[in-house]
Design an enzyme around this catalytic site. Structure first.
Site, PDB file in Angstrom:
ATOM      1  N   ASP A  78      -2.962  22.014   0.187  1.00 36.13           N
ATOM      2  CA  ASP A  78      -3.775  20.968   0.799  1.00 36.13           C
ATOM      3  C   ASP A  78      -4.049  21.310   2.255  1.00 36.13           C
ATOM      4  O   ASP A  78      -5.140  21.776   2.614  1.00 36.13           O
ATOM      5  CB  ASP A  78      -3.073  19.619   0.672  1.00 36.13           C
ATOM      6  CG  ASP A  78      -3.841  18.481   1.354  1.00 36.13           C
ATOM      7  OD1 ASP A  78      -5.011  18.686   1.740  1.00 36.13           O
ATOM      8  OD2 ASP A  78      -3.279  17.393   1.509  1.00 36.13           O
ATOM      9  N   LYS A 113       5.185  11.055  -2.520  1.00 38.76           N
ATOM     10  CA  LYS A 113       5.472  11.669  -1.229  1.00 38.76           C
ATOM     11  C   LYS A 113       6.956  12.003  -1.139  1.00 38.76           C
ATOM     12  O   LYS A 113       7.823  11.183  -1.457  1.00 38.76           O
ATOM     13  CB  LYS A 113       5.078  10.734  -0.094  1.00 38.76           C
ATOM     14  CG  LYS A 113       3.577  10.522   0.041  1.00 38.76           C
ATOM     15  CD  LYS A 113       2.879  11.792   0.497  1.00 38.76           C
ATOM     16  CE  LYS A 113       1.400  11.556   0.719  1.00 38.76           C
ATOM     17  NZ  LYS A 113       0.698  12.751   1.244  1.00 38.76           N
ATOM     18  N   ASP A 121       4.273  15.676  -3.208  1.00 35.82           N
ATOM     19  CA  ASP A 121       3.569  16.180  -2.026  1.00 35.82           C
ATOM     20  C   ASP A 121       4.538  16.179  -0.847  1.00 35.82           C
ATOM     21  O   ASP A 121       4.988  15.121  -0.400  1.00 35.82           O
ATOM     22  CB  ASP A 121       2.362  15.291  -1.727  1.00 35.82           C
ATOM     23  CG  ASP A 121       1.557  15.776  -0.527  1.00 35.82           C
ATOM     24  OD1 ASP A 121       1.839  16.868  -0.010  1.00 35.82           O
ATOM     25  OD2 ASP A 121       0.634  15.040  -0.106  1.00 35.82           O
ATOM     26  N   LYS A 167     -10.673  17.745   0.081  1.00 35.63           N
ATOM     27  CA  LYS A 167     -11.109  16.447   0.576  1.00 35.63           C
ATOM     28  C   LYS A 167     -12.494  16.612   1.194  1.00 35.63           C
ATOM     29  O   LYS A 167     -12.734  17.579   1.922  1.00 35.63           O
ATOM     30  CB  LYS A 167     -10.123  15.903   1.613  1.00 35.63           C
ATOM     31  CG  LYS A 167      -8.725  15.604   1.071  1.00 35.63           C
ATOM     32  CD  LYS A 167      -7.821  15.111   2.179  1.00 35.63           C
ATOM     33  CE  LYS A 167      -6.488  14.586   1.645  1.00 35.63           C
ATOM     34  NZ  LYS A 167      -5.609  15.652   1.150  1.00 35.63           N
TER      35      LYS A 167
END
Length: 333
Positions: A197, A114, A145, A221
């Site tokens: 994403d 992250k 990310d 997801k």
């Protein structure tokens, strides 16, 4: 109890009768929370999870509920593999904490790190990624990310600063599809792929990013996209390689992600389905955590004792029941 057709939604009373709400402590604070709440629903096909983040409204949460009901009430697409390679997930911790985080992810040779955390600097990101590279060695794979936290200029500057660590890709460096297209063009000569994403799972049109040529990879997801079938259809239509990830799920939710990963025709990347390692407790024994860098693809049955031990308070259970009712109304309205 009746089983729904492909388009039917089970009655709300039946859903709530089959629901258990849990609150699980986190091993590391993540997304600003130190406990993860989830509603687990047992249907005719097995257990499923409904756990949209607390700030999501009813229309968005309804898609997550559709995914849970599909997984609990309907047989799933055929699995093409029985195990799924997974990555370690490194929250926005200090560089000194990185080895302890990676130690929770047994055998993982890929790490998602992250970056672009509010209140932190690019220097913090560089230090964290450097610590991951030192821990994994030259053969480990690192992806970062940003959760849309940079503008285009910031993303370009950060990509150059992080390029020495041989990034596998940058996930959601910017918030919009237009910005993703711009940064992807700017980084073409640097050979750093862009993964989308939020521009897929939180978009009215999850295929817009592919049509715009704004990403090289889709991060998908199961819950936010409405279930395994819909996610598979999006990947097929987009024509891009996919990485299956989780939304900080319990082992029950991770099993749904694993079902999606197992059903993909091609799976070239390790998946973000090892996040049970970020929980200090779970609902299954053993939990669906990485072993040798993989997790099995199969349904998970929570342990009754753990459901009781980690049951949410009556107040939080009522809150989740109300949320399920609101999402159900949106689905059936």
């Amino acid at each position: 109890m009746s089983e729904p057709t492909d388009t039917a939604v089970p009655a709300i009373d039946e859903i709530l009768e089959r629901t258990r709400v849990v609150s699980l402590p986190m091993a590391t604070r993540f997304r600003g929370v130190d406990h993860r709440e989830a509603a687990l629903i047992e249907g005719p096909e097995g257990w499923a999870e409904f756990s949209p983040f607390l700030e999501y409204d009813a229309p968005e949460a309804a898609t997550w509920l559709a995914a849970a009901l599909d997984f609990a009430w309907r047989p799933q697409p055929r699995a093409r593999r029985d195990r799924v390679g997974v990555n370690a997930t490194v929250p926005a911790v200090s560089a000194a904490e990185v080895p302890d985080v990676l130690a929770r992810f047994d055998g993982c040779r890929t790490a998602k790190v992250k970056v672009a955390e509010r209140g932190q600097t690019l220097a913090d990101d560089v230090a964290r990624v450097r610590a991951v590279r030192d821990a994994l060695g030259p053969e480990g794979r690192i992806r970062v990310d940003a959760n849309g936290g940079w503008n285009v200029d910031e993303a370009e500057h950060a990509a150059h600063a992080l390029s020495e660590f041989d990034l596998e890709y940058i996930e959601q460096p910017c918030a919009t599809v237009e910005e993703l297209a711009q940064i992807r063009e700017r980084l073409t000569d640097w050979g750093i792929p862009i993964a989308a994403d939020e521009s897929v799972r939180r978009a009215d049109d999850p295929l817009a990013v592919a049509r715009a040529g704004a990403a090289d990879i889709l991060v998908i997801k199961a819950q936010p996209l409405g279930g395994v079938r819909r996610a598979l259809a999006i990947v097929a239509e987009a024509g891009l390689p996919a990485v299956v990830s989780s939304a900080l799920d319990t082992s029950v939710g991770l099993a749904q992600g694993a079902a999606l990963a197992a059903a993909l025709p091609e799976l070239d990347y390790d998946c973000g389905l090892g996040t049970a390692a970020l929980l200090a407790a779970d609902v299954a024994e053993p939990r669906l955590a990485p072993l040798g860098g993989e997790i099995p693809a199969g349904r998970v049955v929570p342990a009754a004792a753990l459901l009781d031990e980690h049951a949410a308070s009556a107040e939080r259970e009522a809150w989740w029941h109300a949320r399920i009712r609101a999402a159900h109304t949106h689905l059936t309205g």
